[in-house]
Scaffold this active site. Structure first.
Site, PDB file in Angstrom:
ATOM      1  N   LYS A  49       1.394  -0.595   0.263  1.00 13.35           N
ATOM      2  CA  LYS A  49       0.748   0.097   0.311  1.00 13.35           C
ATOM      3  C   LYS A  49       1.001   1.065  -0.173  1.00 13.35           C
ATOM      4  O   LYS A  49       0.979   2.311  -0.888  1.00 13.35           O
ATOM      5  CB  LYS A  49      -0.713  -0.636   1.666  1.00 13.35           C
ATOM      6  CG  LYS A  49      -1.705   1.368   1.738  1.00 13.35           C
ATOM      7  CD  LYS A  49      -2.189   1.076   2.739  1.00 13.35           C
ATOM      8  CE  LYS A  49      -0.925   2.368   4.508  1.00 13.35           C
ATOM      9  NZ  LYS A  49      -1.586   3.101   4.321  1.00 13.35           N
ATOM     10  N   ASN A  50       1.880   0.658   1.062  1.00 10.81           N
ATOM     11  CA  ASN A  50       2.457   2.294   0.879  1.00 10.81           C
ATOM     12  C   ASN A  50       3.330   2.640  -0.091  1.00 10.81           C
ATOM     13  O   ASN A  50       3.998   3.754  -0.353  1.00 10.81           O
ATOM     14  CB  ASN A  50       3.690   2.255   2.361  1.00 10.81           C
ATOM     15  CG  ASN A  50       2.739   2.542   3.727  1.00 10.81           C
ATOM     16  OD1 ASN A  50       0.625   2.909   3.750  1.00 10.81           O
ATOM     17  ND2 ASN A  50       2.571   2.862   4.733  1.00 10.81           N
ATOM     18  N   ARG A  90       1.435  15.319  12.936  1.00 12.92           N
ATOM     19  CA  ARG A  90       1.664  14.706  11.419  1.00 12.92           C
ATOM     20  C   ARG A  90       1.934  16.423  10.794  1.00 12.92           C
ATOM     21  O   ARG A  90       0.894  16.223   9.553  1.00 12.92           O
ATOM     22  CB  ARG A  90       0.913  13.516  11.140  1.00 12.92           C
ATOM     23  CG  ARG A  90       1.371  12.675  11.727  1.00 12.92           C
ATOM     24  CD  ARG A  90       0.112  11.601  11.183  1.00 12.92           C
ATOM     25  NE  ARG A  90       1.299  10.534  10.018  1.00 12.92           N
ATOM     26  CZ  ARG A  90       0.241   9.598   8.987  1.00 12.92           C
ATOM     27  NH1 ARG A  90       0.372   9.111   9.838  1.00 12.92           N
ATOM     28  NH2 ARG A  90       1.366   9.029   8.549  1.00 12.92           N
ATOM     29  N   ARG A 130      -8.191  -0.742   5.907  1.00 13.23           N
ATOM     30  CA  ARG A 130      -7.409   0.343   4.903  1.00 13.23           C
ATOM     31  C   ARG A 130      -6.219  -0.142   4.743  1.00 13.23           C
ATOM     32  O   ARG A 130      -5.886   0.552   3.822  1.00 13.23           O
ATOM     33  CB  ARG A 130      -7.379   1.846   6.227  1.00 13.23           C
ATOM     34  CG  ARG A 130      -8.539   2.788   6.126  1.00 13.23           C
ATOM     35  CD  ARG A 130      -7.924   3.583   6.760  1.00 13.23           C
ATOM     36  NE  ARG A 130      -6.254   4.401   6.329  1.00 13.23           N
ATOM     37  CZ  ARG A 130      -5.422   4.876   7.235  1.00 13.23           C
ATOM     38  NH1 ARG A 130      -5.596   4.616   8.736  1.00 13.23           N
ATOM     39  NH2 ARG A 130      -4.599   5.064   6.604  1.00 13.23           N
ATOM     40  N   CYS A 159      -4.055  13.397  12.891  1.00 14.88           N
ATOM     41  CA  CYS A 159      -4.987  11.840  12.747  1.00 14.88           C
ATOM     42  C   CYS A 159      -4.720  11.443  14.179  1.00 14.88           C
ATOM     43  O   CYS A 159      -4.172  12.013  14.786  1.00 14.88           O
ATOM     44  CB  CYS A 159      -4.186  11.123  11.565  1.00 14.88           C
ATOM     45  SG  CYS A 159      -2.203  10.308  12.225  1.00 14.88           S
ATOM     46  N   ASP A 193       5.911   1.112  11.912  1.00 13.97           N
ATOM     47  CA  ASP A 193       4.001   0.236  11.300  1.00 13.97           C
ATOM     48  C   ASP A 193       3.964  -1.066  11.602  1.00 13.97           C
ATOM     49  O   ASP A 193       2.833  -1.738  11.235  1.00 13.97           O
ATOM     50  CB  ASP A 193       4.628   0.568  10.041  1.00 13.97           C
ATOM     51  CG  ASP A 193       3.516   2.090   9.573  1.00 13.97           C
ATOM     52  OD1 ASP A 193       3.967   2.929  10.919  1.00 13.97           O
ATOM     53  OD2 ASP A 193       3.568   2.198   8.360  1.00 13.97           O
TER      54      ASP A 193
HETATM   55  C1  UD1 Z   1       5.449   7.353   6.356  1.00  7.93           C
HETATM   56  C2  UD1 Z   1       4.203   5.990   5.997  1.00  7.93           C
HETATM   57  C3  UD1 Z   1       3.745   5.700   7.137  1.00  7.93           C
HETATM   58  C4  UD1 Z   1       4.778   5.460   8.254  1.00  7.93           C
HETATM   59  C5  UD1 Z   1       5.467   6.359   8.416  1.00  7.93           C
HETATM   60  C6  UD1 Z   1       7.177   6.238   8.927  1.00  7.93           C
HETATM   61  C7  UD1 Z   1       3.254   6.108   3.843  1.00  7.93           C
HETATM   62  C8  UD1 Z   1       1.372   6.389   2.858  1.00  7.93           C
HETATM   63  N1  UD1 Z   1       2.570   6.290   5.077  1.00  7.93           N
HETATM   64  O1  UD1 Z   1       4.568   8.592   6.718  1.00  7.93           O
HETATM   65  O2  UD1 Z   1       2.667   4.143   7.027  1.00  7.93           O
HETATM   66  O3  UD1 Z   1       4.258   4.586   9.260  1.00  7.93           O
HETATM   67  O4  UD1 Z   1       5.978   7.057   7.455  1.00  7.93           O
HETATM   68  O5  UD1 Z   1       7.835   4.964   8.187  1.00  7.93           O
HETATM   69  O6  UD1 Z   1       4.084   5.819   3.393  1.00  7.93           O
HETATM   70  N2  UD1 Z   1       7.126  14.835   9.877  1.00  7.93           N
HETATM   71  C9  UD1 Z   1       7.291  16.614  10.100  1.00  7.93           C
HETATM   72  N3  UD1 Z   1       6.885  17.059   9.338  1.00  7.93           N
HETATM   73  C10 UD1 Z   1       7.012  16.779   7.989  1.00  7.93           C
HETATM   74  C11 UD1 Z   1       7.042  15.184   7.553  1.00  7.93           C
HETATM   75  C12 UD1 Z   1       7.093  14.586   8.574  1.00  7.93           C
HETATM   76  O7  UD1 Z   1       7.318  16.719  11.463  1.00  7.93           O
HETATM   77  O8  UD1 Z   1       6.316  17.819   6.791  1.00  7.93           O
HETATM   78  C13 UD1 Z   1       7.751  13.643  10.856  1.00  7.93           C
HETATM   79  C14 UD1 Z   1       5.738  13.905  11.527  1.00  7.93           C
HETATM   80  O9  UD1 Z   1       5.979  14.046  12.694  1.00  7.93           O
HETATM   81  C15 UD1 Z   1       6.764  12.055  11.863  1.00  7.93           C
HETATM   82  C16 UD1 Z   1       7.952  11.548  11.227  1.00  7.93           C
HETATM   83  O10 UD1 Z   1       8.317  12.694  10.376  1.00  7.93           O
HETATM   84  O11 UD1 Z   1       6.706  12.227  13.677  1.00  7.93           O
HETATM   85  C17 UD1 Z   1       7.617  11.298  10.228  1.00  7.93           C
HETATM   86  O12 UD1 Z   1       6.606  11.095   9.467  1.00  7.93           O
HETATM   87  P1  UD1 Z   1       7.279  10.419   7.951  1.00  7.93           P
HETATM   88  O13 UD1 Z   1       8.273   9.600   7.622  1.00  7.93           O
HETATM   89  O14 UD1 Z   1       6.933  11.542   6.947  1.00  7.93           O
HETATM   90  O15 UD1 Z   1       5.699   9.655   7.569  1.00  7.93           O
HETATM   91  P2  UD1 Z   1       4.722   9.711   6.134  1.00  7.93           P
HETATM   92  O16 UD1 Z   1       5.094   9.971   5.734  1.00  7.93           O
HETATM   93  O17 UD1 Z   1       3.671  10.863   7.120  1.00  7.93           O
END
Ligand code: UD1
Length: 421
Positions: free
Chosen positions: A22-23, A121, A396, A116, A304
Protein backbone atom coordinates in the site's frame (compact mmCIF):
# COMPACT_ATOMS: atom_id res chain seq x y z
CA UNK A 1 -19.83 -1.46 10.15
CA UNK A 2 -18.03 -4.80 10.18
CA UNK A 3 -16.39 -6.58 13.07
CA UNK A 4 -14.23 -9.68 13.23
CA UNK A 5 -15.24 -12.43 15.61
CA UNK A 6 -12.06 -14.35 16.39
CA UNK A 7 -11.85 -17.66 18.21
CA UNK A 8 -8.24 -17.79 19.33
CA UNK A 9 -5.98 -20.54 20.54
CA UNK A 10 -5.30 -22.18 17.15
CA UNK A 11 -1.67 -22.62 16.00
CA UNK A 12 -1.34 -20.98 12.58
CA UNK A 13 0.40 -23.20 10.06
CA UNK A 14 0.94 -22.86 6.32
CA UNK A 15 1.84 -20.34 3.61
CA UNK A 16 0.50 -16.91 2.86
CA UNK A 17 1.25 -14.46 0.05
CA UNK A 18 1.35 -10.72 0.73
CA UNK A 19 -0.22 -8.10 -1.54
CA UNK A 20 1.73 -5.33 -3.26
CA UNK A 21 2.63 -2.63 -0.74
CA UNK A 22 0.00 0.00 0.00
CA UNK A 23 2.69 2.49 0.99
CA UNK A 24 4.51 1.90 -2.29
CA UNK A 25 1.40 2.21 -4.44
CA UNK A 26 0.03 5.36 -2.75
CA UNK A 27 2.90 7.61 -3.92
CA UNK A 28 3.09 5.77 -7.27
CA UNK A 29 -0.61 6.49 -7.83
CA UNK A 30 0.02 10.17 -7.11
CA UNK A 31 3.00 9.94 -9.47
CA UNK A 32 0.75 9.04 -12.42
CA UNK A 33 -0.27 12.73 -12.39
CA UNK A 34 3.16 13.49 -13.83
CA UNK A 35 2.52 11.69 -17.08
CA UNK A 36 0.46 12.22 -20.22
CA UNK A 37 1.57 8.76 -21.41
CA UNK A 38 -0.07 5.38 -20.90
CA UNK A 39 0.65 3.74 -17.56
CA UNK A 40 -0.17 0.17 -16.59
CA UNK A 41 0.01 -0.77 -12.93
CA UNK A 42 0.08 -4.43 -11.99
CA UNK A 43 -1.59 -6.01 -8.93
CA UNK A 44 -2.70 -2.78 -7.27
CA UNK A 45 -4.26 -3.93 -3.99
CA UNK A 46 -7.95 -3.38 -3.44
CA UNK A 47 -7.79 -1.40 -0.20
CA UNK A 48 -9.76 1.49 1.18
CA UNK A 49 -6.78 3.92 1.09
CA UNK A 50 -6.00 2.93 -2.48
CA UNK A 51 -9.63 3.37 -3.53
CA UNK A 52 -9.60 6.83 -1.92
CA UNK A 53 -6.51 7.74 -3.95
CA UNK A 54 -8.15 6.51 -7.17
CA UNK A 55 -11.21 8.62 -6.35
CA UNK A 56 -9.02 11.66 -5.79
CA UNK A 57 -7.27 11.07 -9.13
CA UNK A 58 -10.58 10.49 -10.94
CA UNK A 59 -11.84 13.82 -9.56
CA UNK A 60 -8.81 15.49 -11.13
CA UNK A 61 -9.63 13.95 -14.52
CA UNK A 62 -7.48 10.80 -14.48
CA UNK A 63 -9.13 7.88 -16.31
CA UNK A 64 -8.66 4.34 -15.06
CA UNK A 65 -9.76 0.95 -16.26
CA UNK A 66 -9.07 -2.35 -14.55
CA UNK A 67 -8.58 -5.39 -16.80
CA UNK A 68 -7.68 -8.52 -14.84
CA UNK A 69 -4.78 -7.63 -12.58
CA UNK A 70 -3.73 -4.58 -14.64
CA UNK A 71 -4.95 -1.05 -13.98
CA UNK A 72 -4.72 1.05 -17.14
CA UNK A 73 -4.20 4.70 -16.28
CA UNK A 74 -4.60 7.73 -18.54
CA UNK A 75 -3.65 11.05 -16.97
CA UNK A 76 -3.34 12.88 -20.31
CA UNK A 77 -6.35 15.06 -19.62
CA UNK A 78 -6.08 16.33 -16.05
CA UNK A 79 -8.80 18.95 -15.66
CA UNK A 80 -8.30 20.08 -12.05
CA UNK A 81 -5.36 20.55 -9.72
CA UNK A 82 -7.38 20.70 -6.54
CA UNK A 83 -7.60 17.96 -3.90
CA UNK A 84 -10.60 18.78 -1.75
CA UNK A 85 -11.06 18.39 1.99
CA UNK A 86 -13.66 15.61 1.63
CA UNK A 87 -11.05 13.16 0.38
CA UNK A 88 -7.90 14.53 2.03
CA UNK A 89 -9.49 14.33 5.49
CA UNK A 90 -9.95 10.58 5.09
CA UNK A 91 -6.38 9.94 3.99
CA UNK A 92 -3.25 11.91 4.70
CA UNK A 93 -1.39 10.38 1.76
CA UNK A 94 -3.45 12.73 -0.45
CA UNK A 95 -0.65 15.23 0.18
CA UNK A 96 1.46 13.20 -2.28
CA UNK A 97 -0.36 14.87 -5.20
CA UNK A 98 1.21 18.22 -4.32
CA UNK A 99 4.67 17.53 -5.81
CA UNK A 100 3.54 15.95 -9.09
CA UNK A 101 0.78 18.51 -9.77
CA UNK A 102 3.11 21.42 -9.12
CA UNK A 103 5.86 19.90 -11.23
CA UNK A 104 3.65 19.25 -14.28
CA UNK A 105 0.98 21.97 -14.08
CA UNK A 106 2.81 24.63 -12.02
CA UNK A 107 -0.18 24.78 -9.71
CA UNK A 108 -1.67 22.65 -6.95
CA UNK A 109 -4.28 23.23 -4.31
CA UNK A 110 -4.50 20.57 -1.62
CA UNK A 111 -6.51 20.62 1.57
CA UNK A 112 -4.38 20.56 4.70
CA UNK A 113 -4.53 17.02 6.09
CA UNK A 114 -4.74 18.05 9.75
CA UNK A 115 -3.98 15.67 12.59
CA UNK A 116 -4.78 12.00 12.76
CA UNK A 117 -5.12 9.29 15.36
CA UNK A 118 -1.37 8.90 15.80
CA UNK A 119 -0.35 12.55 16.17
CA UNK A 120 -0.29 16.00 14.59
CA UNK A 121 1.77 14.90 11.55
CA UNK A 122 2.87 18.24 10.08
CA UNK A 123 3.86 18.74 6.42
CA UNK A 124 6.34 21.57 7.01
CA UNK A 125 9.22 19.61 5.43
CA UNK A 126 7.24 19.12 2.21
CA UNK A 127 6.33 22.81 1.97
CA UNK A 128 9.64 24.35 3.05
CA UNK A 129 11.57 22.40 0.45
CA UNK A 130 9.08 23.01 -2.36
CA UNK A 131 9.55 26.72 -1.58
CA UNK A 132 13.30 26.25 -1.94
CA UNK A 133 12.59 24.85 -5.41
CA UNK A 134 10.81 28.08 -6.31
CA UNK A 135 7.20 27.37 -5.33
CA UNK A 136 5.06 30.14 -3.88
CA UNK A 137 2.98 28.69 -1.09
CA UNK A 138 -0.07 30.28 0.46
CA UNK A 139 -2.14 28.73 3.24
CA UNK A 140 -5.74 29.84 3.08
CA UNK A 141 -9.06 28.49 4.32
CA UNK A 142 -7.53 25.16 5.26
CA UNK A 143 -5.84 24.70 1.88
CA UNK A 144 -2.22 24.79 0.73
CA UNK A 145 -2.05 26.59 -2.58
CA UNK A 146 1.24 26.22 -4.41
CA UNK A 147 2.19 27.91 -7.66
CA UNK A 148 5.38 28.42 -9.66
CA UNK A 149 6.58 29.55 -13.08
CA UNK A 150 8.88 26.56 -13.15
CA UNK A 151 10.36 24.49 -10.33
CA UNK A 152 14.12 24.81 -10.19
CA UNK A 153 16.46 21.95 -9.32
CA UNK A 154 18.01 22.79 -5.95
CA UNK A 155 20.16 21.19 -3.27
CA UNK A 156 17.79 20.27 -0.46
CA UNK A 157 18.59 18.74 2.92
CA UNK A 158 15.71 17.37 5.00
CA UNK A 159 15.79 18.21 8.74
CA UNK A 160 14.39 14.71 9.32
CA UNK A 161 14.28 11.81 6.84
CA UNK A 162 10.52 12.02 6.27
CA UNK A 163 9.19 9.31 3.98
CA UNK A 164 6.40 11.44 2.54
CA UNK A 165 8.55 14.56 2.07
CA UNK A 166 11.25 12.54 0.26
CA UNK A 167 8.59 11.09 -2.06
CA UNK A 168 6.87 14.41 -2.74
CA UNK A 169 10.17 16.15 -3.51
CA UNK A 170 11.36 13.31 -5.73
CA UNK A 171 8.21 13.73 -7.83
CA UNK A 172 8.51 17.52 -7.77
CA UNK A 173 12.00 17.15 -9.25
CA UNK A 174 10.74 15.34 -12.38
CA UNK A 175 9.95 18.48 -14.42
CA UNK A 176 12.15 20.87 -12.42
CA UNK A 177 14.86 22.67 -14.35
CA UNK A 178 18.19 20.97 -13.67
CA UNK A 179 19.11 18.60 -10.86
CA UNK A 180 17.23 18.35 -7.57
CA UNK A 181 19.34 16.84 -4.78
CA UNK A 182 17.52 15.52 -1.72
CA UNK A 183 19.95 15.16 1.18
CA UNK A 184 19.10 13.24 4.37
CA UNK A 185 16.48 11.42 2.32
CA UNK A 186 14.50 8.62 3.94
CA UNK A 187 15.72 5.10 3.09
CA UNK A 188 12.44 3.17 3.23
CA UNK A 189 12.12 0.55 0.45
CA UNK A 190 8.91 2.24 -0.76
CA UNK A 191 11.04 5.25 -1.76
CA UNK A 192 13.33 3.06 -3.88
CA UNK A 193 10.18 1.65 -5.45
CA UNK A 194 8.83 5.09 -6.33
CA UNK A 195 12.24 5.97 -7.79
CA UNK A 196 12.21 2.77 -9.88
CA UNK A 197 8.70 3.61 -11.11
CA UNK A 198 9.88 7.09 -12.15
CA UNK A 199 12.95 5.56 -13.81
CA UNK A 200 10.67 3.23 -15.76
CA UNK A 201 9.09 6.40 -17.24
CA UNK A 202 12.51 7.70 -18.29
CA UNK A 203 13.48 9.84 -15.28
CA UNK A 204 17.18 9.88 -14.40
CA UNK A 205 17.67 9.27 -10.69
CA UNK A 206 20.96 8.65 -8.91
CA UNK A 207 21.60 7.44 -5.38
CA UNK A 208 18.62 5.10 -5.03
CA UNK A 209 18.92 3.30 -1.68
CA UNK A 210 21.21 6.01 -0.25
CA UNK A 211 20.62 9.15 1.81
CA UNK A 212 21.24 11.41 -1.19
CA UNK A 213 18.89 11.23 -4.14
CA UNK A 214 19.55 13.19 -7.32
CA UNK A 215 16.79 13.59 -9.86
CA UNK A 216 17.42 15.27 -13.20
CA UNK A 217 14.47 17.19 -14.56
CA UNK A 218 13.22 16.31 -18.05
CA UNK A 219 10.51 17.39 -20.48
CA UNK A 220 8.67 14.26 -21.52
CA UNK A 221 7.98 10.89 -19.92
CA UNK A 222 7.51 7.52 -21.62
CA UNK A 223 4.79 4.91 -21.16
CA UNK A 224 5.35 2.26 -18.53
CA UNK A 225 4.09 -0.94 -16.97
CA UNK A 226 5.04 -1.27 -13.32
CA UNK A 227 4.47 -3.66 -10.39
CA UNK A 228 5.25 -2.40 -6.89
CA UNK A 229 7.14 -4.31 -4.19
CA UNK A 230 5.47 -6.73 -1.78
CA UNK A 231 4.13 -5.32 1.47
CA UNK A 232 6.78 -5.73 4.18
CA UNK A 233 4.42 -4.54 6.92
CA UNK A 234 1.74 -7.02 5.94
CA UNK A 235 4.48 -9.70 5.85
CA UNK A 236 5.73 -8.76 9.33
CA UNK A 237 2.17 -8.92 10.63
CA UNK A 238 1.70 -12.52 9.38
CA UNK A 239 5.08 -13.63 10.73
CA UNK A 240 4.10 -12.30 14.14
CA UNK A 241 0.62 -13.84 13.84
CA UNK A 242 2.30 -17.22 13.32
CA UNK A 243 4.61 -16.77 16.30
CA UNK A 244 1.97 -15.44 18.69
CA UNK A 245 0.05 -18.70 18.19
CA UNK A 246 3.16 -20.90 18.53
CA UNK A 247 2.80 -21.79 14.86
CA UNK A 248 4.84 -22.28 11.69
CA UNK A 249 4.18 -19.81 8.87
CA UNK A 250 5.83 -19.10 5.51
CA UNK A 251 5.17 -15.61 4.19
CA UNK A 252 5.93 -15.06 0.51
CA UNK A 253 5.84 -12.29 -2.07
CA UNK A 254 8.26 -9.75 -0.58
CA UNK A 255 11.96 -9.05 -0.24
CA UNK A 256 13.20 -10.48 3.10
CA UNK A 257 15.93 -7.81 3.27
CA UNK A 258 13.13 -5.27 3.84
CA UNK A 259 12.46 -6.88 7.23
CA UNK A 260 16.07 -7.46 8.35
CA UNK A 261 15.70 -5.57 11.62
CA UNK A 262 12.41 -7.29 12.44
CA UNK A 263 13.95 -10.69 11.71
CA UNK A 264 16.79 -9.93 14.16
CA UNK A 265 14.27 -9.01 16.85
CA UNK A 266 12.15 -12.13 16.30
CA UNK A 267 15.29 -14.30 16.53
CA UNK A 268 16.28 -12.48 19.73
CA UNK A 269 12.87 -13.47 21.11
CA UNK A 270 13.74 -17.11 20.45
CA UNK A 271 11.94 -17.81 17.18
CA UNK A 272 13.57 -19.55 14.22
CA UNK A 273 13.39 -17.36 11.13
CA UNK A 274 14.60 -18.81 7.83
CA UNK A 275 15.04 -16.79 4.67
CA UNK A 276 13.17 -17.90 1.55
CA UNK A 277 14.01 -16.51 -1.90
CA UNK A 278 10.75 -14.54 -1.84
CA UNK A 279 9.96 -14.19 1.84
CA UNK A 280 10.51 -15.52 5.34
CA UNK A 281 9.62 -18.65 7.29
CA UNK A 282 8.87 -18.18 11.01
CA UNK A 283 8.84 -21.21 13.31
CA UNK A 284 7.95 -20.98 16.97
CA UNK A 285 10.17 -22.80 19.44
CA UNK A 286 7.59 -22.70 22.17
CA UNK A 287 8.43 -19.97 24.62
CA UNK A 288 9.24 -16.41 23.51
CA UNK A 289 11.65 -14.18 25.49
CA UNK A 290 11.04 -10.52 26.34
CA UNK A 291 13.19 -8.03 24.38
CA UNK A 292 13.59 -4.28 23.85
CA UNK A 293 12.81 -2.61 20.53
CA UNK A 294 12.85 1.00 19.36
CA UNK A 295 11.16 2.34 16.25
CA UNK A 296 13.45 4.23 13.91
CA UNK A 297 13.58 5.29 10.28
CA UNK A 298 14.53 2.43 7.92
CA UNK A 299 16.61 0.25 8.32
CA UNK A 300 15.55 0.47 11.99
CA UNK A 301 12.49 -1.22 13.46
CA UNK A 302 9.42 0.10 11.56
CA UNK A 303 6.84 2.12 13.46
CA UNK A 304 4.19 0.39 11.34
CA UNK A 305 5.00 -2.91 13.12
CA UNK A 306 5.29 -1.45 16.60
CA UNK A 307 1.74 -2.29 17.70
CA UNK A 308 1.91 -5.84 16.34
CA UNK A 309 5.29 -6.38 18.04
CA UNK A 310 3.80 -5.16 21.30
CA UNK A 311 1.05 -7.76 21.01
CA UNK A 312 3.77 -10.39 20.59
CA UNK A 313 5.66 -9.02 23.60
CA UNK A 314 2.59 -9.63 25.79
CA UNK A 315 3.11 -13.37 25.14
CA UNK A 316 6.88 -13.33 25.80
CA UNK A 317 8.35 -14.31 29.16
CA UNK A 318 9.89 -11.40 31.09
CA UNK A 319 9.92 -7.66 30.57
CA UNK A 320 9.94 -6.07 27.13
CA UNK A 321 10.30 -2.38 26.40
CA UNK A 322 8.91 -0.92 23.20
CA UNK A 323 9.97 2.66 22.48
CA UNK A 324 8.20 4.72 19.81
CA UNK A 325 10.45 7.35 18.27
CA UNK A 326 8.61 8.29 15.08
CA UNK A 327 5.08 9.29 16.09
CA UNK A 328 4.04 11.09 19.24
CA UNK A 329 0.81 9.28 19.98
CA UNK A 330 1.05 5.76 18.70
CA UNK A 331 0.08 3.74 21.77
CA UNK A 332 -3.67 3.68 21.31
CA UNK A 333 -3.67 -0.12 21.19
CA UNK A 334 -2.32 -0.25 24.77
CA UNK A 335 -5.62 0.23 26.65
CA UNK A 336 -7.28 -2.32 24.35
CA UNK A 337 -4.51 -4.89 24.91
CA UNK A 338 -4.83 -4.26 28.65
CA UNK A 339 -8.58 -4.94 28.39
CA UNK A 340 -7.72 -8.37 27.00
CA UNK A 341 -5.44 -9.02 29.98
CA UNK A 342 -2.02 -7.56 29.05
CA UNK A 343 0.27 -5.95 31.62
CA UNK A 344 1.58 -2.77 29.97
CA UNK A 345 2.71 0.47 31.60
CA UNK A 346 3.43 3.62 29.62
CA UNK A 347 6.40 5.80 30.51
CA UNK A 348 6.95 8.71 28.13
CA UNK A 349 7.37 7.25 24.67
CA UNK A 350 8.07 3.74 26.00
CA UNK A 351 5.72 0.89 26.83
CA UNK A 352 6.88 -1.58 29.44
CA UNK A 353 5.31 -4.96 28.78
CA UNK A 354 5.36 -7.80 31.31
CA UNK A 355 4.56 -11.23 29.98
CA UNK A 356 3.35 -13.74 29.32
CA UNK A 357 -0.28 -12.73 29.85
CA UNK A 358 -3.20 -15.06 29.45
CA UNK A 359 -5.83 -13.42 27.29
CA UNK A 360 -9.49 -14.09 27.75
CA UNK A 361 -11.78 -12.90 24.97
CA UNK A 362 -13.32 -9.42 25.27
CA UNK A 363 -14.71 -6.89 22.81
CA UNK A 364 -11.96 -4.52 21.64
CA UNK A 365 -12.05 -1.49 19.39
CA UNK A 366 -9.78 -0.64 16.46
CA UNK A 367 -8.41 2.90 16.59
CA UNK A 368 -6.02 3.03 13.67
CA UNK A 369 -4.69 0.73 11.01
CA UNK A 370 -1.73 -0.92 12.72
CA UNK A 371 -3.32 -0.87 16.19
CA UNK A 372 -6.11 -2.94 14.67
CA UNK A 373 -3.63 -5.53 13.42
CA UNK A 374 -2.21 -5.78 16.96
CA UNK A 375 -5.68 -6.50 18.32
CA UNK A 376 -6.21 -9.25 15.75
CA UNK A 377 -2.90 -10.82 16.80
CA UNK A 378 -3.85 -10.62 20.46
CA UNK A 379 -7.22 -12.19 19.66
CA UNK A 380 -5.46 -15.09 17.89
CA UNK A 381 -3.47 -15.72 21.10
CA UNK A 382 -6.56 -15.54 23.29
CA UNK A 383 -8.32 -18.61 24.63
CA UNK A 384 -11.80 -17.20 24.17
CA UNK A 385 -13.81 -15.32 21.57
CA UNK A 386 -12.75 -11.76 20.81
CA UNK A 387 -14.91 -9.30 18.93
CA UNK A 388 -12.65 -6.86 17.12
CA UNK A 389 -14.85 -3.86 16.39
CA UNK A 390 -14.50 -1.13 13.75
CA UNK A 391 -12.42 -3.18 11.35
CA UNK A 392 -12.76 -0.50 8.69
CA UNK A 393 -9.41 0.73 10.02
CA UNK A 394 -7.93 -2.67 9.09
CA UNK A 395 -9.55 -2.61 5.67
CA UNK A 396 -7.67 0.62 4.91
CA UNK A 397 -4.42 -1.25 4.65
CA UNK A 398 -4.75 -5.05 4.75
CA UNK A 399 -6.17 -6.84 1.73
CA UNK A 400 -8.31 -9.84 2.82
CA UNK A 401 -6.54 -10.13 6.16
CA UNK A 402 -9.27 -12.33 7.62
CA UNK A 403 -9.30 -14.66 4.60
CA UNK A 404 -5.51 -14.93 4.55
CA UNK A 405 -5.37 -15.76 8.27
CA UNK A 406 -8.17 -18.30 7.83
CA UNK A 407 -5.99 -19.92 5.15
CA UNK A 408 -3.48 -20.52 7.95
CA UNK A 409 -6.12 -22.12 10.13
CA UNK A 410 -7.43 -19.13 12.10
CA UNK A 411 -11.10 -19.18 13.13
CA UNK A 412 -12.45 -15.80 12.08
CA UNK A 413 -15.89 -14.64 11.09
CA UNK A 414 -16.72 -11.27 9.62
CA UNK A 415 -20.06 -9.96 10.85
CA UNK A 416 -22.03 -6.73 11.00
CA UNK A 417 -21.34 -5.01 14.32
CA UNK A 418 -24.94 -4.39 15.22
CA UNK A 419 -26.06 -7.92 14.33
CA UNK A 420 -24.27 -9.59 17.20
CA UNK A 421 -23.89 -7.00 19.98
C1 UD1 B 1 4.90 7.11 6.02
C2 UD1 B 1 3.99 5.93 5.94
C3 UD1 B 1 3.54 5.51 7.34
C4 UD1 B 1 4.74 5.27 8.23
C5 UD1 B 1 5.68 6.47 8.19
C6 UD1 B 1 6.97 6.25 8.95
C7 UD1 B 1 2.87 6.18 3.80
C8 UD1 B 1 1.61 6.45 3.08
N1 UD1 B 1 2.83 6.27 5.14
O1 UD1 B 1 4.14 8.19 6.59
O2 UD1 B 1 2.77 4.32 7.22
O3 UD1 B 1 4.30 5.07 9.55
O4 UD1 B 1 6.02 6.80 6.83
O5 UD1 B 1 7.64 5.14 8.46
O6 UD1 B 1 3.88 5.83 3.21
N2 UD1 B 1 7.19 15.02 9.94
C9 UD1 B 1 7.32 16.38 10.18
N3 UD1 B 1 7.17 17.24 9.13
C10 UD1 B 1 6.91 16.82 7.86
C11 UD1 B 1 6.78 15.43 7.64
C12 UD1 B 1 6.94 14.55 8.69
O7 UD1 B 1 7.56 16.80 11.32
O8 UD1 B 1 6.78 17.64 6.96
C13 UD1 B 1 7.33 14.07 11.08
C14 UD1 B 1 6.03 13.31 11.33
O9 UD1 B 1 5.14 14.05 12.15
C15 UD1 B 1 6.52 12.05 12.01
C16 UD1 B 1 7.86 11.81 11.33
O10 UD1 B 1 8.25 13.06 10.73
O11 UD1 B 1 6.73 12.28 13.38
C17 UD1 B 1 7.83 10.73 10.27
O12 UD1 B 1 6.89 11.07 9.29
P1 UD1 B 1 7.04 10.62 7.76
O13 UD1 B 1 8.29 9.83 7.59
O14 UD1 B 1 6.85 11.81 6.90
O15 UD1 B 1 5.81 9.65 7.61
P2 UD1 B 1 4.68 9.69 6.50
O16 UD1 B 1 5.28 9.91 5.16
O17 UD1 B 1 3.58 10.58 6.96
Amino acid sequence: MDKLVINGGVKLVGEVEVSRAKNAYLPILAGVLLSDQKIELVDVPNLRDIRTMWQLLNNLGVKTEVVGNITHVDASNVTSQEATYELVKTMRASIFVLGPLLSRFKRAKVSLPGGCAIGTRPIDLHLKNLEKMGAKIVMQNGYVEATCDQLIGTKLVLDFPSVGATENLLMAGVFAKGVTTIGNAALEPEIDDLAHFLQSMGVEIEGIGTKTLKVTGLEKLKPTRYRAIGDRIEAGTYLMAGLITGGDVKVRGFNPAHLANVTDKLREMGATINELPDGLHAISNGELKGIDATTEPFPGFPTDLQAQMMALMTQATGTSVMTENIFENRFMHVPELVRLGASIKLKGNSAIVKGPSKFAGAPVMCTDLRASAALVLAALASSGTTDVLRVYHLDRGYEKLDEKLMGLGARIERARENEMI
